[in-house]
Each structure stands twice: as C-alpha cells, then as structure tokens.
Design a protein around this motif. Structure first.
Motif, PDB file in Angstrom:
ATOM      1  N   VAL A  47      42.388  29.952  45.464  1.00 15.13           N
ATOM      2  CA  VAL A  47      42.173  29.911  44.020  1.00 15.13           C
ATOM      3  C   VAL A  47      42.612  28.549  43.487  1.00 15.13           C
ATOM      4  O   VAL A  47      43.274  27.786  44.180  1.00 15.13           O
ATOM      5  CB  VAL A  47      42.941  31.045  43.289  1.00 15.13           C
ATOM      6  CG1 VAL A  47      42.448  32.412  43.714  1.00 15.13           C
ATOM      7  CG2 VAL A  47      44.420  30.927  43.523  1.00 15.13           C
ATOM      8  N   ALA A  48      42.250  28.267  42.261  1.00 16.12           N
ATOM      9  CA  ALA A  48      42.645  27.002  41.632  1.00 16.12           C
ATOM     10  C   ALA A  48      44.154  26.971  41.433  1.00 16.12           C
ATOM     11  O   ALA A  48      44.803  28.005  41.263  1.00 16.12           O
ATOM     12  CB  ALA A  48      41.934  26.835  40.298  1.00 16.12           C
ATOM     13  N   SER A  49      44.714  25.785  41.431  1.00 12.91           N
ATOM     14  CA  SER A  49      46.163  25.656  41.324  1.00 12.91           C
ATOM     15  C   SER A  49      46.690  26.091  39.960  1.00 12.91           C
ATOM     16  O   SER A  49      47.856  26.443  39.833  1.00 12.91           O
ATOM     17  CB  SER A  49      46.590  24.222  41.600  1.00 12.91           C
ATOM     18  OG  SER A  49      46.035  23.363  40.637  1.00 12.91           O
ATOM     19  N   ASN A  50      45.850  26.118  38.934  1.00  9.81           N
ATOM     20  CA  ASN A  50      46.316  26.536  37.614  1.00  9.81           C
ATOM     21  C   ASN A  50      46.079  28.027  37.354  1.00  9.81           C
ATOM     22  O   ASN A  50      46.285  28.497  36.249  1.00  9.81           O
ATOM     23  CB  ASN A  50      45.663  25.688  36.521  1.00  9.81           C
ATOM     24  CG  ASN A  50      44.153  25.764  36.547  1.00  9.81           C
ATOM     25  OD1 ASN A  50      43.571  26.403  37.410  1.00  9.81           O
ATOM     26  ND2 ASN A  50      43.520  25.101  35.600  1.00  9.81           N
ATOM     27  N   ASP A  51      45.684  28.781  38.371  1.00 14.25           N
ATOM     28  CA  ASP A  51      45.513  30.233  38.247  1.00 14.25           C
ATOM     29  C   ASP A  51      46.903  30.882  38.211  1.00 14.25           C
ATOM     30  O   ASP A  51      47.744  30.600  39.052  1.00 14.25           O
ATOM     31  CB  ASP A  51      44.717  30.759  39.446  1.00 14.25           C
ATOM     32  CG  ASP A  51      44.236  32.175  39.244  1.00 14.25           C
ATOM     33  OD1 ASP A  51      44.751  32.862  38.350  1.00 14.25           O
ATOM     34  OD2 ASP A  51      43.346  32.591  39.997  1.00 14.25           O
ATOM     35  N   ARG A  52      47.161  31.753  37.225  1.00 11.52           N
ATOM     36  CA  ARG A  52      48.494  32.327  37.049  1.00 11.52           C
ATOM     37  C   ARG A  52      48.744  33.571  37.887  1.00 11.52           C
ATOM     38  O   ARG A  52      49.864  34.065  37.918  1.00 11.52           O
ATOM     39  CB  ARG A  52      48.723  32.654  35.582  1.00 11.52           C
ATOM     40  CG  ARG A  52      48.763  31.402  34.722  1.00 11.52           C
ATOM     41  CD  ARG A  52      49.382  31.659  33.389  1.00 11.52           C
ATOM     42  NE  ARG A  52      48.415  32.291  32.493  1.00 11.52           N
ATOM     43  CZ  ARG A  52      48.746  32.831  31.335  1.00 11.52           C
ATOM     44  NH1 ARG A  52      49.976  32.829  30.934  1.00 11.52           N
ATOM     45  NH2 ARG A  52      47.814  33.381  30.593  1.00 11.52           N
ATOM     46  N   ARG A  53      47.718  34.097  38.566  1.00  7.29           N
ATOM     47  CA  ARG A  53      47.917  35.297  39.376  1.00  7.29           C
ATOM     48  C   ARG A  53      48.791  34.996  40.590  1.00  7.29           C
ATOM     49  O   ARG A  53      48.699  33.937  41.182  1.00  7.29           O
ATOM     50  CB  ARG A  53      46.580  35.839  39.864  1.00  7.29           C
ATOM     51  CG  ARG A  53      45.695  36.336  38.751  1.00  7.29           C
ATOM     52  CD  ARG A  53      44.401  36.854  39.294  1.00  7.29           C
ATOM     53  NE  ARG A  53      43.626  35.703  39.817  1.00  7.29           N
ATOM     54  CZ  ARG A  53      42.428  35.817  40.354  1.00  7.29           C
ATOM     55  NH1 ARG A  53      41.854  37.004  40.472  1.00  7.29           N
ATOM     56  NH2 ARG A  53      41.776  34.766  40.771  1.00  7.29           N
ATOM     57  N   THR A  54      49.642  35.954  40.948  1.00  8.84           N
ATOM     58  CA  THR A  54      50.467  35.819  42.149  1.00  8.84           C
ATOM     59  C   THR A  54      49.909  36.642  43.294  1.00  8.84           C
ATOM     60  O   THR A  54      50.290  36.422  44.439  1.00  8.84           O
ATOM     61  CB  THR A  54      51.916  36.252  41.867  1.00  8.84           C
ATOM     62  OG1 THR A  54      51.911  37.599  41.413  1.00  8.84           O
ATOM     63  CG2 THR A  54      52.555  35.356  40.828  1.00  8.84           C
ATOM     64  N   GLN A  55      49.051  37.593  42.991  1.00  6.97           N
ATOM     65  CA  GLN A  55      48.419  38.421  44.010  1.00  6.97           C
ATOM     66  C   GLN A  55      47.161  39.043  43.440  1.00  6.97           C
ATOM     67  O   GLN A  55      46.993  39.121  42.227  1.00  6.97           O
ATOM     68  CB  GLN A  55      49.375  39.518  44.494  1.00  6.97           C
ATOM     69  CG  GLN A  55      49.770  40.495  43.409  1.00  6.97           C
ATOM     70  CD  GLN A  55      50.799  41.483  43.896  1.00  6.97           C
ATOM     71  OE1 GLN A  55      51.201  41.461  45.042  1.00  6.97           O
ATOM     72  NE2 GLN A  55      51.251  42.352  43.034  1.00  6.97           N
ATOM     73  N   ILE A  56      46.272  39.493  44.329  1.00 13.04           N
ATOM     74  CA  ILE A  56      45.062  40.201  43.928  1.00 13.04           C
ATOM     75  C   ILE A  56      45.127  41.567  44.565  1.00 13.04           C
ATOM     76  O   ILE A  56      45.379  41.693  45.769  1.00 13.04           O
ATOM     77  CB  ILE A  56      43.801  39.452  44.392  1.00 13.04           C
ATOM     78  CG1 ILE A  56      43.731  38.064  43.742  1.00 13.04           C
ATOM     79  CG2 ILE A  56      42.552  40.257  44.057  1.00 13.04           C
ATOM     80  CD1 ILE A  56      42.600  37.206  44.284  1.00 13.04           C
ATOM     81  N   ILE A  57      44.923  42.617  43.759  1.00 12.46           N
ATOM     82  CA  ILE A  57      44.958  43.983  44.264  1.00 12.46           C
ATOM     83  C   ILE A  57      43.581  44.598  44.105  1.00 12.46           C
ATOM     84  O   ILE A  57      43.011  44.581  43.013  1.00 12.46           O
ATOM     85  CB  ILE A  57      46.017  44.824  43.531  1.00 12.46           C
ATOM     86  CG1 ILE A  57      47.404  44.231  43.773  1.00 12.46           C
ATOM     87  CG2 ILE A  57      45.957  46.270  43.984  1.00 12.46           C
ATOM     88  CD1 ILE A  57      48.519  44.932  43.074  1.00 12.46           C
ATOM     89  N   ILE A  58      43.049  45.129  45.209  1.00  7.94           N
ATOM     90  CA  ILE A  58      41.752  45.802  45.206  1.00  7.94           C
ATOM     91  C   ILE A  58      42.012  47.296  45.348  1.00  7.94           C
ATOM     92  O   ILE A  58      42.626  47.730  46.316  1.00  7.94           O
ATOM     93  CB  ILE A  58      40.876  45.316  46.376  1.00  7.94           C
ATOM     94  CG1 ILE A  58      40.634  43.812  46.250  1.00  7.94           C
ATOM     95  CG2 ILE A  58      39.556  46.070  46.396  1.00  7.94           C
ATOM     96  CD1 ILE A  58      39.975  43.216  47.474  1.00  7.94           C
ATOM     97  N   TYR A  59      41.582  48.068  44.356  1.00  6.42           N
ATOM     98  CA  TYR A  59      41.779  49.520  44.396  1.00  6.42           C
ATOM     99  C   TYR A  59      40.560  50.179  45.036  1.00  6.42           C
ATOM    100  O   TYR A  59      39.430  49.883  44.679  1.00  6.42           O
ATOM    101  CB  TYR A  59      41.990  50.076  42.986  1.00  6.42           C
ATOM    102  CG  TYR A  59      43.257  49.583  42.341  1.00  6.42           C
ATOM    103  CD1 TYR A  59      44.479  50.093  42.730  1.00  6.42           C
ATOM    104  CD2 TYR A  59      43.234  48.598  41.362  1.00  6.42           C
ATOM    105  CE1 TYR A  59      45.657  49.645  42.157  1.00  6.42           C
ATOM    106  CE2 TYR A  59      44.390  48.144  40.778  1.00  6.42           C
ATOM    107  CZ  TYR A  59      45.593  48.674  41.179  1.00  6.42           C
ATOM    108  OH  TYR A  59      46.756  48.221  40.612  1.00  6.42           O
ATOM    109  N   ILE A  60      40.814  51.086  45.982  1.00  4.12           N
ATOM    110  CA  ILE A  60      39.714  51.809  46.621  1.00  4.12           C
ATOM    111  C   ILE A  60      39.939  53.300  46.466  1.00  4.12           C
ATOM    112  O   ILE A  60      41.020  53.762  46.187  1.00  4.12           O
ATOM    113  CB  ILE A  60      39.559  51.460  48.107  1.00  4.12           C
ATOM    114  CG1 ILE A  60      40.854  51.746  48.863  1.00  4.12           C
ATOM    115  CG2 ILE A  60      39.163  50.017  48.258  1.00  4.12           C
ATOM    116  CD1 ILE A  60      40.681  51.676  50.340  1.00  4.12           C
TER     117      ILE A  60
END
Length: 60
Positions: A47-60
């Motif tokens: 991701v871009a360096s200015n993206d504030r997310r620390t993780q991505i969670i995919i719900y299934i």
C-alpha cells in the motif's frame, strides 16, 4: 499531453510504499448476533506509505 503512470510510478509519487498484513476472519451469524473466529494470516499487501491502515481484515 498526460502520461499514464504504472503501479510502481504511482507508489513513488505518494512517497513510497509499505507492506501491511492481510487477515482472514470467519464470521458466524447465530441468533441475531455476529460471532468472529480467530484471525488467520494470508499475505502482505503493498500500500502507499501515507495509508493509515495497520491491517486489512477480510470477513468470510
């Protein structure tokens, strides 16, 4: 007139990139409520360096 940028060039315009973890979580709907299982690591996502997310969670 305008040059289209490839993915690598777009990431450099934003100041670089970083990698964050992507997790998969099972979600159960029982008696009107959601219940979540444990997080399972899937991969690292660029991701871009200015993206504030620390993780991505995919719900299934």
């Amino acid at each position: 007139m305008f040059k289209t940028l490839n993915l690598n060039e777009m990431m450099q315009v934003n100041g670089g990139f970083k990698y964050i973890p992507v997790y998969e979580v099972e979600r159960y709907f029982i008696n009107g409520r959601y219940y979540y299982g444990p997080k399972k690591f899937i991969r690292l996502e660029q991701v871009a360096s200015n993206d504030r997310r620390t993780q991505i969670i995919i719900y299934i």
